[in-house]
Write a protein that holds these residues in place. Structure first.
Motif, PDB file in Angstrom:
ATOM      1  N   ASN A   3     -16.927 -15.632 -24.351  1.00 46.50           N
ATOM      2  CA  ASN A   3     -18.214 -15.410 -23.697  1.00 46.50           C
ATOM      3  C   ASN A   3     -19.290 -15.375 -24.773  1.00 46.50           C
ATOM      4  O   ASN A   3     -19.999 -14.395 -24.933  1.00 46.50           O
ATOM      5  CB  ASN A   3     -18.204 -14.093 -22.918  1.00 46.50           C
ATOM      6  N   VAL A  60     -24.740 -17.066 -26.915  1.00 46.73           N
ATOM      7  CA  VAL A  60     -25.692 -18.151 -26.707  1.00 46.73           C
ATOM      8  C   VAL A  60     -25.178 -19.122 -25.654  1.00 46.73           C
ATOM      9  O   VAL A  60     -25.888 -19.482 -24.717  1.00 46.73           O
ATOM     10  CB  VAL A  60     -25.932 -18.914 -28.020  1.00 46.73           C
ATOM     11  N   LEU A  61     -23.921 -19.537 -25.794  1.00 45.28           N
ATOM     12  CA  LEU A  61     -23.453 -20.658 -24.992  1.00 45.28           C
ATOM     13  C   LEU A  61     -22.922 -20.232 -23.633  1.00 45.28           C
ATOM     14  O   LEU A  61     -22.766 -21.056 -22.743  1.00 45.28           O
ATOM     15  CB  LEU A  61     -22.372 -21.426 -25.753  1.00 45.28           C
ATOM     16  N   HIS A  62     -22.624 -18.962 -23.458  1.00 48.39           N
ATOM     17  CA  HIS A  62     -22.145 -18.533 -22.146  1.00 48.39           C
ATOM     18  C   HIS A  62     -23.168 -17.659 -21.433  1.00 48.39           C
ATOM     19  O   HIS A  62     -23.370 -17.787 -20.242  1.00 48.39           O
ATOM     20  CB  HIS A  62     -20.821 -17.792 -22.292  1.00 48.39           C
ATOM     21  N   TYR A  63     -23.807 -16.747 -22.181  1.00 47.43           N
ATOM     22  CA  TYR A  63     -24.783 -15.854 -21.536  1.00 47.43           C
ATOM     23  C   TYR A  63     -26.217 -16.325 -21.716  1.00 47.43           C
ATOM     24  O   TYR A  63     -27.134 -15.705 -21.205  1.00 47.43           O
ATOM     25  CB  TYR A  63     -24.648 -14.444 -22.097  1.00 47.43           C
ATOM     26  N   PHE A  64     -26.441 -17.365 -22.478  1.00 46.95           N
ATOM     27  CA  PHE A  64     -27.777 -17.922 -22.708  1.00 46.95           C
ATOM     28  C   PHE A  64     -28.763 -16.929 -23.300  1.00 46.95           C
ATOM     29  O   PHE A  64     -29.944 -16.990 -22.994  1.00 46.95           O
ATOM     30  CB  PHE A  64     -28.405 -18.457 -21.415  1.00 46.95           C
ATOM     31  N   VAL A  65     -28.328 -15.986 -24.077  1.00 43.67           N
ATOM     32  CA  VAL A  65     -29.321 -15.107 -24.693  1.00 43.67           C
ATOM     33  C   VAL A  65     -29.563 -15.573 -26.129  1.00 43.67           C
ATOM     34  O   VAL A  65     -28.658 -16.045 -26.792  1.00 43.67           O
ATOM     35  CB  VAL A  65     -28.914 -13.625 -24.642  1.00 43.67           C
TER      36      VAL A  65
END
Lengths: 204, 232, 213
Positions: free
Chosen positions: B18, B21-26
């Motif tokens: 998870n 950056v790549l899963h939660y886009f934060v």
């Protein structure tokens, strides 16, 4: 020192706005919390309690009574006892959780009063792949658990089940499917004895 | 041993499965902004990891003792002033404000500390530090910790909170460095004019995200492996 | 900027397309990518952000003459965090399911760069009415961007729009579109499309200007 002293009153003069705003916002937040807090707590409670009677499938108004049990390893766990109109136990609902494919799966398991048969399953929360792992929340998969004996352990198979203790996994989501079965097995195993002991002690 | 497995699982989940950056886009803003060169990206990534660890530690302390329902400190104060013991004090409404100040304070603290004791390091990534205050990845780490502390069936300890923030930061570093490496190569490519800049970066990020999806399930496999090893 | 500050109307128009926060300024990317898997969460997010943006803009604009330069950012953050907390509690009380689905992305509005940049650029220098129009314009622009992305992703990924089935049952769901890679692909391509359209318009305008000669 020379520069520090005159800054003292100045800093207060500069900060009054921040202090005033902080007080204002604090008041606003307190007001929000007092008005909306009970409603939020009610929402959270209802989320669990709403499905409990449906899992055990009793007719009429069933009461839900939380019971805290001591597990074999010394930990405590809260389970829900569904009480029928005549005061007898209609069934138990056990909260359970475990690792799924992506993240934690939270679910509720409904069982008969003697913990011999599963009455129903409800997934509270999961984050598995949409349209694939998430199919574990739907009837074709979950419905299989209804009426299943808790002994022997549930086994997940990829073809049509041949015995009563087998569950057919969701195609393409074997890990999610096995996770649910493992959580169910583990939870029932750890709670079976405490529940039976509670029943012997309380004679409902 | 059980705790060890949990920590390893958590670390891998936070860093790659998870990925922040790549899963939660934060942290997308800095992910797109500071990923032109690998050394810059590494500096930014390490700065974020560092601040995230400190902010994670502080927010765990504040949440555990002060802000969660049933927190000891407000309960004690309530008891001392003679409040009704049946009432639970829940200060979680203040969490967001507190976290944002915790982050701002940790950034300040890290900046001062590094400037004083590691001037070389400060030269390398000092310029990124002020940018970090508005980096959503750090607030996200604080919020994850808060979520785990508010649910009594999870109730993370400090170890878990620190694992999440450190490995979450390392995952961010990994993503941003990979991205910078790809973008350095892409400078020599003939990208369609309209897609140049952020457009193609987002598409590359999409491919990276797809690659990272392959890690899903690794944490479960680790659990199984350890269980098998334990039995032997 | 000092001599000719944009008027309220200009601020309003600018926010929607010419200075669209997502497609032009590339601000506030986290919620844009994270909540656009379907229309419902995307629109909830758009409304929540709009409330915080407009309220913070108004508040800052009202106290703009009292702001000290070095305490400015502190006050912005405090204001935004308060309004976000109120929004978050409100969602949890009245739209509990949605608040659970949006999860941490509601509190993450605090660090949404759109809001702090509008406070800094517009509200700290201009009057409440202009700040209000600016907030509404920017919110509309943000909502438009979220809607475009969510439309593409929900239709391709689930065959529906706002939960209403649009495509036939036989449609193979492009599940990747509602997962994280789909968000990146969709936004990257839409960004390219936006650039392409604006470049063509510029070229057309340049050609028209040149024609008389």
């Amino acid at each position: 020192m020379m520069t520090d002293n005159p800054r003292q009153p100045g800093s207060l003069r500069q900060a009054w706005l921040v202090i005033l705003l902080a007080l204002l916002y604090g008041g606003a937040l307190a007001a929000t919390q007092t008005t909306l807090g009970p409603r939020i707590a009610e929402n959270q409670r209802r989320e669990t309690y709403r499905v409990i009677p449906t899992l055990v499938a009793v007719d009429g108004a069933a009461k839900v009574q939380p019971v805290t049990l001591a597990l074999a390893d010394g930990k405590k766990q809260e389970v829900f006892r569904v009480v029928a109109d005549d005061g007898a136990t209609a069934g138990w609902v056990l909260p359970a959780h475990g690792q799924g494919f992506q993240d934690r799966i939270d679910l509720l398991i409904g069982v008969t009063p003697d913990v011999a048969t599963i009455l129903g399953l409800y997934i509270l929360d999961q984050k598995d792949t949409p349209n694939l792992g998430s199919l574990i929340t739907e009837e074709p998969y979950l419905g299989q658990y209804r009426g299943m004996p808790t002994d022997p352990k549930i086994v997940v198979v990829t073809s049509a089940p041949t015995t009563t203790c087998q569950i057919r996994s969701v195609t393409g989501a074997t890990i999610s499917s096995t996770s649910v079965a493992e959580i169910v097995n583990r939870t029932i195993e750890s709670l079976k004895t405490p529940i039976r002991r509670w029943r012997a002690e309380n004679k409902p | 041993m059980d705790t060890f497995v949990t920590i390893v699982q958590l670390a891998i989940a936070a860093a790659v499965i998870n990925n922040f950056v790549l899963h939660y886009f934060v942290g997308i803003c800095s992910f797109l902004g500071v990923s032109r060169r690998i050394d810059m990206a590494l500096g930014m990534g390490l700065a974020v990891t560092f601040v995230m660890a400190i902010a994670g530690l502080l927010s765990w302390v504040f949440t555990y003792y002060l802000l969660r329902p049933f927190a000891p400190l407000p309960a004690w104060v309530w008891h001392m002033v003679g409040g009704d013991p049946g009432v639970t004090i829940d200060l979680s409404v203040l969490s967001y404000i507190l976290y944002i100040f915790v982050i701002a304070a940790s950034v300040q603290f890290v900046e001062m500390y590094i400037r004083k004791f590691f001037p070389g390091l400060y030269k390398a990534f000092g310029i990124y530090l002020p940018l970090i205050t508005t980096n959503c990845a750090i607030l996200f780490a604080c919020l994850e910790i808060m979520k785990q502390l508010q649910d009594p069936t999870r109730l993370w300890g400090l170890g878990e909170a620190l694992t999440l923030s450190i490995f979450g930061g390392l995952g961010y570093t990994l993503a941003i460095v990979l991205m910078a490496g790809i973008r350095e190569e892409m400078d020599r490519c003939d990208v369609p004019r309209s897609l140049r800049g952020p457009g193609i970066s987002l598409i590359v990020a999409g491919i990276l995200a797809m690659a990272f999806m392959g890690f899903a399930g690794v944490d479960r496999a680790i659990e199984t492996t350890f269980t098998v090893l334990m039995k032997k | 900027m000092s001599s000719s500050e944009p008027t309220a109307m200009e601020r309003f128009i600018n926010g929607i397309l010419p200075e669209n926060p997502i497609y032009r300024q590339l601000l506030g990317m986290c919620p844009t990518l994270a909540v656009t898997g379907a229309m419902k969460p995307a629109m909830t997010m758009a409304v929540s952000t709009a409330f915080v943006l407009i309220a913070a803009n108004l508040m800052i604009s009202l106290i703009r003459r009292l702001l000290k330069p070095h305490l400015r950012i502190l006050i912005f953050t405090l204001t935004i965090a308060t309004f976000v907390t109120i929004t978050d509690r409100f969602l949890a009380a009245y739209l509990y399911e949605m608040s659970k689905a949006l999860g941490p992305y509601v509190p993450l509005i605090i660090v949404n760069c759109i809001i702090i940049s509008r406070c800094e650029i517009c509200a700290a220098t201009q009057g409440p009415f202009t700040a209000f129009c600016d907030g509404v314009g920017m919110s509309l622009g943000f909502a438009l961007a979220l809607a475009s992305l969510a439309t593409v992703r929900e239709i391709l990924g689930s065959g529906s729009w706002f939960g209403i089935m649009l495509l036939p049952k036989e449609w193979p769901h492009w599940t990747i579109m509602i997962l994280s890679p789909g968000a990146f692909f969709a936004l990257g391509l839409l960004l390219g499309l936006a650039n392409w359209i604006s470049r063509r318009r510029q070229e057309a305008a340049a050609r028209q200007a040149n024609e008389p000669y």
